[in-house]
Write a protein that holds these residues in place. Structure first.
Motif, PDB file in Angstrom:
ATOM      1  N   ASP A  28       0.811  -1.177  -0.029  1.00 32.47           N
ATOM      2  CA  ASP A  28      -0.051   0.071   0.061  1.00 32.47           C
ATOM      3  C   ASP A  28       0.930   1.274  -0.018  1.00 32.47           C
ATOM      4  N   HIS A  29       1.977   1.140   0.831  1.00 29.96           N
ATOM      5  CA  HIS A  29       2.788   2.232   0.633  1.00 29.96           C
ATOM      6  C   HIS A  29       3.497   2.616  -0.599  1.00 29.96           C
ATOM      7  N   VAL A  30       3.995   1.699  -1.067  1.00 25.09           N
ATOM      8  CA  VAL A  30       4.599   1.681  -2.622  1.00 25.09           C
ATOM      9  C   VAL A  30       3.563   2.124  -3.425  1.00 25.09           C
ATOM     10  N   TYR A  31       2.425   1.489  -3.488  1.00 21.14           N
ATOM     11  CA  TYR A  31       1.237   2.210  -4.378  1.00 21.14           C
ATOM     12  C   TYR A  31       0.948   3.508  -4.242  1.00 21.14           C
ATOM     13  N   PHE A  32       0.673   4.006  -2.916  1.00 21.54           N
ATOM     14  CA  PHE A  32       0.336   5.459  -2.714  1.00 21.54           C
ATOM     15  C   PHE A  32       1.475   6.398  -3.116  1.00 21.54           C
ATOM     16  N   ASN A  33       2.907   6.038  -2.987  1.00 22.25           N
ATOM     17  CA  ASN A  33       3.941   6.932  -3.412  1.00 22.25           C
ATOM     18  C   ASN A  33       3.925   7.023  -4.934  1.00 22.25           C
ATOM     19  N   ALA A  34       3.613   5.707  -5.462  1.00 18.20           N
ATOM     20  CA  ALA A  34       3.735   5.682  -6.918  1.00 18.20           C
ATOM     21  C   ALA A  34       2.427   6.542  -7.668  1.00 18.20           C
ATOM     22  N   LEU A  35       1.475   6.696  -7.068  1.00 14.19           N
ATOM     23  CA  LEU A  35       0.292   7.347  -7.573  1.00 14.19           C
ATOM     24  C   LEU A  35       0.721   8.670  -7.516  1.00 14.19           C
ATOM     25  N   GLN A  36       1.545   9.287  -6.567  1.00 11.11           N
ATOM     26  CA  GLN A  36       1.814  10.666  -6.451  1.00 11.11           C
ATOM     27  C   GLN A  36       2.604  11.063  -7.761  1.00 11.11           C
ATOM     28  N   ASN A  37       3.332  10.386  -8.190  1.00  9.74           N
ATOM     29  CA  ASN A  37       4.119  10.787  -9.461  1.00  9.74           C
ATOM     30  C   ASN A  37       3.083  10.527 -10.854  1.00  9.74           C
ATOM     31  N   GLN A  38       1.929  10.012 -10.589  1.00 10.12           N
ATOM     32  CA  GLN A  38       1.363   9.901 -11.962  1.00 10.12           C
ATOM     33  C   GLN A  38       0.250  11.204 -12.156  1.00 10.12           C
ATOM     34  N   PRO A  39      -0.050  11.260 -13.483  1.00 17.30           N
ATOM     35  CA  PRO A  39      -0.716  12.554 -14.074  1.00 17.30           C
ATOM     36  C   PRO A  39      -2.008  12.528 -13.213  1.00 17.30           C
ATOM     37  N   THR A  40      -2.446  13.647 -12.973  1.00 19.72           N
ATOM     38  CA  THR A  40      -3.950  13.869 -12.302  1.00 19.72           C
ATOM     39  C   THR A  40      -4.793  14.408 -13.233  1.00 19.72           C
ATOM     40  N   TYR A  41      -5.825  13.883 -13.119  1.00 20.18           N
ATOM     41  CA  TYR A  41      -7.296  13.984 -13.814  1.00 20.18           C
ATOM     42  C   TYR A  41      -8.194  14.845 -12.712  1.00 20.18           C
ATOM     43  N   GLU A  42      -8.116  16.543 -13.311  1.00 20.82           N
ATOM     44  CA  GLU A  42      -8.750  17.150 -12.156  1.00 20.82           C
ATOM     45  C   GLU A  42     -10.218  16.894 -11.902  1.00 20.82           C
ATOM     46  N   PRO A  43     -10.986  16.529 -12.691  1.00 22.04           N
ATOM     47  CA  PRO A  43     -12.388  16.158 -12.629  1.00 22.04           C
ATOM     48  C   PRO A  43     -12.551  15.304 -11.364  1.00 22.04           C
ATOM     49  N   PHE A  44     -11.735  14.396 -11.346  1.00 27.91           N
ATOM     50  CA  PHE A  44     -11.928  13.458 -10.106  1.00 27.91           C
ATOM     51  C   PHE A  44     -11.731  14.126  -8.605  1.00 27.91           C
ATOM     52  N   LEU A  45     -10.937  15.432  -8.805  1.00 30.09           N
ATOM     53  CA  LEU A  45     -10.738  16.029  -7.595  1.00 30.09           C
ATOM     54  C   LEU A  45     -11.675  17.347  -7.154  1.00 30.09           C
ATOM     55  N   THR A  46     -12.182  17.563  -8.459  1.00 33.54           N
ATOM     56  CA  THR A  46     -13.277  18.821  -8.178  1.00 33.54           C
ATOM     57  C   THR A  46     -14.990  18.320  -8.460  1.00 33.54           C
ATOM     58  N   ASN A  47     -15.034  17.183  -8.870  1.00 36.73           N
ATOM     59  CA  ASN A  47     -16.731  16.829  -9.000  1.00 36.73           C
ATOM     60  C   ASN A  47     -17.012  16.135  -7.914  1.00 36.73           C
ATOM     61  N   VAL A  83     -19.471  14.109  -7.270  1.00 32.06           N
ATOM     62  CA  VAL A  83     -19.833  12.536  -7.592  1.00 32.06           C
ATOM     63  C   VAL A  83     -18.599  11.939  -7.551  1.00 32.06           C
ATOM     64  N   PHE A  84     -17.367  12.184  -8.191  1.00 32.89           N
ATOM     65  CA  PHE A  84     -16.289  11.258  -8.123  1.00 32.89           C
ATOM     66  C   PHE A  84     -15.518  11.302  -6.533  1.00 32.89           C
ATOM     67  N   GLN A  85     -15.775  12.331  -6.041  1.00 36.62           N
ATOM     68  CA  GLN A  85     -15.143  12.240  -4.492  1.00 36.62           C
ATOM     69  C   GLN A  85     -16.239  11.561  -3.669  1.00 36.62           C
ATOM     70  N   ALA A  86     -17.390  11.344  -3.942  1.00 36.98           N
ATOM     71  CA  ALA A  86     -18.258  10.664  -3.112  1.00 36.98           C
ATOM     72  C   ALA A  86     -18.238   9.259  -3.262  1.00 36.98           C
ATOM     73  N   ILE A  87     -18.060   9.011  -4.741  1.00 37.28           N
ATOM     74  CA  ILE A  87     -17.636   7.430  -4.941  1.00 37.28           C
ATOM     75  C   ILE A  87     -16.524   7.154  -4.201  1.00 37.28           C
ATOM     76  N   ALA A  88     -15.281   8.024  -4.262  1.00 35.85           N
ATOM     77  CA  ALA A  88     -14.071   7.649  -3.690  1.00 35.85           C
ATOM     78  C   ALA A  88     -14.242   7.451  -2.233  1.00 35.85           C
ATOM     79  N   ILE A  89     -14.984   8.015  -1.378  1.00 34.38           N
ATOM     80  CA  ILE A  89     -15.283   7.976   0.074  1.00 34.38           C
ATOM     81  C   ILE A  89     -15.958   6.743  -0.029  1.00 34.38           C
ATOM     82  N   ALA A  90     -16.988   6.474  -0.565  1.00 30.06           N
ATOM     83  CA  ALA A  90     -17.858   5.420  -0.415  1.00 30.06           C
ATOM     84  C   ALA A  90     -16.991   3.991  -0.659  1.00 30.06           C
ATOM     85  N   SER A  91     -16.245   4.004  -1.966  1.00 25.66           N
ATOM     86  CA  SER A  91     -15.509   2.869  -2.071  1.00 25.66           C
ATOM     87  C   SER A  91     -14.586   2.571  -1.093  1.00 25.66           C
ATOM     88  N   PHE A  92     -13.652   3.715  -0.545  1.00 26.42           N
ATOM     89  CA  PHE A  92     -12.859   3.349   0.521  1.00 26.42           C
ATOM     90  C   PHE A  92     -13.485   2.966   1.855  1.00 26.42           C
TER      91      PHE A  92
END
Length: 215
Positions: free
Chosen positions: A82-101, A103-112
């Motif tokens: 999980d630590h390796v996965y999290f660190n690797a994600l930080q260096n990946q491109p960000t898709y802004e709608p996932f952060l600003t919409n 709906v996506f944030q609600a799905i993220a919270i519900a999924s986790f």
């Protein structure tokens, strides 16, 4: 425009332009995938060896101690993954709608959140030995667990973990994490392909032994 309509449009754009937001050329994401693949392969091989040779039982001085040793190892590998996965994600491109919409944030919270509920409640229902392959050590459960979360999902540990990967990817706006989530799901499916028949075989042998005793 509603959030749901915007979400659909955002997904369509991502589908058409996914290569802009997914980068598997970086070594850290490759290492993360390797860590994800390694874990189920590792515990299946070690558990099979234990079943055939009892080497962990001998090393740890008992079946239960051996199972605890394997549990600690698997848990530690999971934390590292999980630590390796999290660190690797930080260096990946960000898709802004996932952060600003929302709906996506609600799905993220519900999924986790729901993923963690599945994982933690299944661990509670099974206990340490039930969760961490105790049946390969000869530590068998008296009856099949049928309560929550097993009454709504056959493999809550694996599916819950997959949902946690999904939630993390959405929360941090990383489409690469969505691809990794599918990879996680695939490896868990592969693990079940080997685990379920073998576990069934172990319990079938116990029932056969019980039947012989009753004759």
């Amino acid at each position: 425009m509603s959030y749901i309509t915007a979400s659909i449009d955002d997904l369509k754009y991502l589908y058409s332009n996914g290569s802009k937001f997914v980068d598997f050329s970086k070594p850290d994401i490759v290492f993360a995938i390797q860590s994800i693949a390694f874990n189920p392969i590792f515990w299946n091989i070690v558990a099979r060896l234990e079943y055939k040779t009892h080497f962990l039982t001998k090393v740890a001085g008992g079946a239960r101690n051996g199972c605890y040793l394997l549990a600690l190892t698997i848990f530690s590998l999971g934390i590292f993954r999980d630590h390796v996965y999290f660190n690797a994600l930080q260096n990946q491109p960000t898709y802004e709608p996932f952060l600003t919409n929302p709906v996506f944030q609600a799905i993220a919270i519900a999924s986790f959140g729901f993923g963690n509920i599945l994982v933690l409640t299944s661990m509670y229902a099974l206990g340490v030995t039930g969760t961490y392959l105790g049946d390969y050590f000869g530590i068998l459960m008296d009856d099949r667990v049928t309560g929550f979360p097993f009454n709504i999902n056959d493999n809550p540990m694996y599916n819950g973990s997959t949902l946690c990967f999904l939630g993390t990817a959405l929360w941090y706006g990383k489409p690469t994490g969505l691809v990794v989530t599918f990879i996680v799901h695939g490896f868990y499916k592969l693990a079940l392909f080997f685990e379920e028949p073998f576990t069934a075989k172990i319990y079938a042998k116990r029932e056969e032994a019980r039947s012989k005793k009753q004759e």
